[in-house]
Design an enzyme around this catalytic site. Sequence first.
Site, PDB file in Angstrom:
ATOM      1  N   HIS A  58       0.779  -1.192   0.005  1.00 40.32           N
ATOM      2  CA  HIS A  58      -0.055   0.077   0.050  1.00 40.32           C
ATOM      3  C   HIS A  58       0.983   1.357   0.042  1.00 40.32           C
ATOM      4  CE1 HIS A  58      -3.740   2.289   1.189  1.00 40.32           C
ATOM      5  NE2 HIS A  58      -2.824   3.164   1.727  1.00 40.32           N
ATOM      6  N   GLU A  59       1.610   1.241   0.973  1.00 38.48           N
ATOM      7  CA  GLU A  59       2.596   2.496   1.119  1.00 38.48           C
ATOM      8  C   GLU A  59       3.493   2.845  -0.061  1.00 38.48           C
ATOM      9  OE1 GLU A  59       1.659   4.867   2.904  1.00 38.48           O
ATOM     10  OE2 GLU A  59       0.399   3.506   4.444  1.00 38.48           O
TER      11      GLU A  59
ATOM     12  N   HIS B 276       1.852   4.363  -2.903  1.00 42.11           N
ATOM     13  CA  HIS B 276       2.054   5.933  -2.706  1.00 42.11           C
ATOM     14  C   HIS B 276       3.154   6.291  -3.202  1.00 42.11           C
ATOM     15  CE1 HIS B 276      -1.852   6.675  -0.763  1.00 42.11           C
ATOM     16  NE2 HIS B 276      -1.569   5.995   0.024  1.00 42.11           N
TER      17      HIS B 276
ATOM     18  N   HIS C 101       3.922   6.150  -7.048  1.00 41.96           N
ATOM     19  CA  HIS C 101       3.238   7.007  -7.878  1.00 41.96           C
ATOM     20  C   HIS C 101       3.939   8.498  -7.350  1.00 41.96           C
ATOM     21  CE1 HIS C 101      -1.098   9.096  -7.878  1.00 41.96           C
ATOM     22  NE2 HIS C 101      -0.336   9.333  -8.929  1.00 41.96           N
TER      23      HIS C 101
END
Length: 599
Positions: A391-392, A395, A398
């Site tokens: 998940h992190e 980010h 991205h």
Amino acid sequence: MSEVQKLKTRDQVDSKYKWNVEKIYINSSVWEKDFEILKAKVPNMQKFSGKLGTPEELLSFLESNVEIERLLDKLLVYAHLRGDEDTGKAEFQVLKNKIDAYSAEVSSATAFFIPELLSLPERAVDEAIIKLPKLKLYEFYLADIISQKEHTLSAEGEKLLASVSDCLSAPGNIFGMLTNADMTFPCIKDEKGNEIELTEGNYSNFIKSKDRRVRKDAFETLFSTYKGFSNTLTASLTSSIKNFIFNAKTRNYSCALESSLDPNNIPVEVYDNVVDTINNNLSSLHKYVSIKKKLLGLDEIHMYDLYVPIVDAEESHIEYEDAVKIALEGIKPLGKEYLDIFKEGINEGWVDVFQNKGKRSGAYSWGCFDTMPYVLLNYNYQLNDVSTLVHEMGHSIHSYYSRKTQPYIYSGYELFCAEVASITNECLLIDYQIKNESDKKKKLFLINQQLEGIRTTVFRQCMFAEFEKLIHEKIEQGNPLSPEDLCKIYHDLNVKYFGPDMVVDAGIDMEWSRIPHFYNDFYVYQYTTGFAAANSFSKMIVEEGASAVERYIGFLKSGGSDYPISILKKAGVDMSSPKPLVDTIKRFDELLAMLEKEI
């Protein structure tokens, strides 16, 4: 294993598990030198005031502003990362306090910019771009500001609103102080009969307890305590909404919802579409409730039964290096380039892995244009920690792509897009895990985990969004809302969402009063849209391969170079249509079918 879990001091943690913050500044004294440079540059920004009408001065201001913002970001990131890795170290808390306080000075020094830009004659900016082609880079940035002209006040009006911002945010602050500092809860008995004081922190564990008496006691104790403050909590929430409506009217919006969505060029119809699409597909959630009731062997299913796991799967102990391997296998469909960036992040010191004494709890991704996209974890060797890692890193990658591809002013991205990259990784990971798990119990556990993810992120957050919309509309129409009114609206929504098998206990009627996001108006619907967009991307990536990956990477590279709806649409996900949400509900139905097949 107990030795592994023993909490270490910061200097006892192996450097290979710590983020490489020294790459930003080798030490605080070097940071201080840059801080002095920033303080010398900022006052010079005032020289541009009153001169933005000439293309050369406008360009010079924009370039100087970028230079200052980049330096400020770098100083902020270093101070905060250092502060978070050991909150007990005074040296870094001092740096945080210094730079946080000075951020306001920077804002103040450039506060003239937007009012002055908006006071220029119509088409002045277009003409300036024609005269000075270097301004072309800032075209979307400037056009976005100008698009808000009818909703921007005069310099005096903006100054007045800014001066009362503390007062207008008071309801949220009061809510926070009441619920975090002043409210206390009675004791309940745990599974072993021990008297334990209930807190917001341990409630999340009690509500998942296999002992039904424990979770019922926790539920009733928590919400009866909130009910004792219902008048105060009603006053704080309705005051917050009135303040938001005041802001919307002052800025010439037709309603509060429009004022929340319009700055990101999101039509009100997108919000309505989310609520309508979920409402049209509530039968899927009703079916889930029915299956859960059956699997738990209950004559009646109550609200306090929702969070208890339906499968007892032995919790695996996963070493961090193994978590990285699982993560890389899970996101393999994203292709070699993406995996290489992921590996680079692991090897080059993006990630601060383990807990240490004084380290901030939780997990996040943060950095800026001139730093690595860092990740804070508190890795605890569990399956959920693998999900947190992807998940992190979603980010961070991205951010990596957007900063590599876009100039500084477009290198950030809006919240509407932010969760998409992280949840896409989660969806790919759990799809891989479900497909490759041979142990029946573990497979059921994973299926239920994704079902719960969709239930809480898509259905539940949409219910929150519908509640927000209803209560805003009632107050906008001049109808005062009592605690009984809010509780009835919330109760009826729970009845509608969870269906005929659910006993909607009276306690749940007060749940609205403990949701902090309601003080950040029309925020929660973005959890629903973010999950839907991520599900669409992960589905396309798995089914279509390289062409879908290329479109997805294009989305990651777009940063803030366009409005969120447009960026997603170019990549193949149209959030103005019901399709992404419908596809998410189809995935929910597929998982339900798998669950029924496996039991």
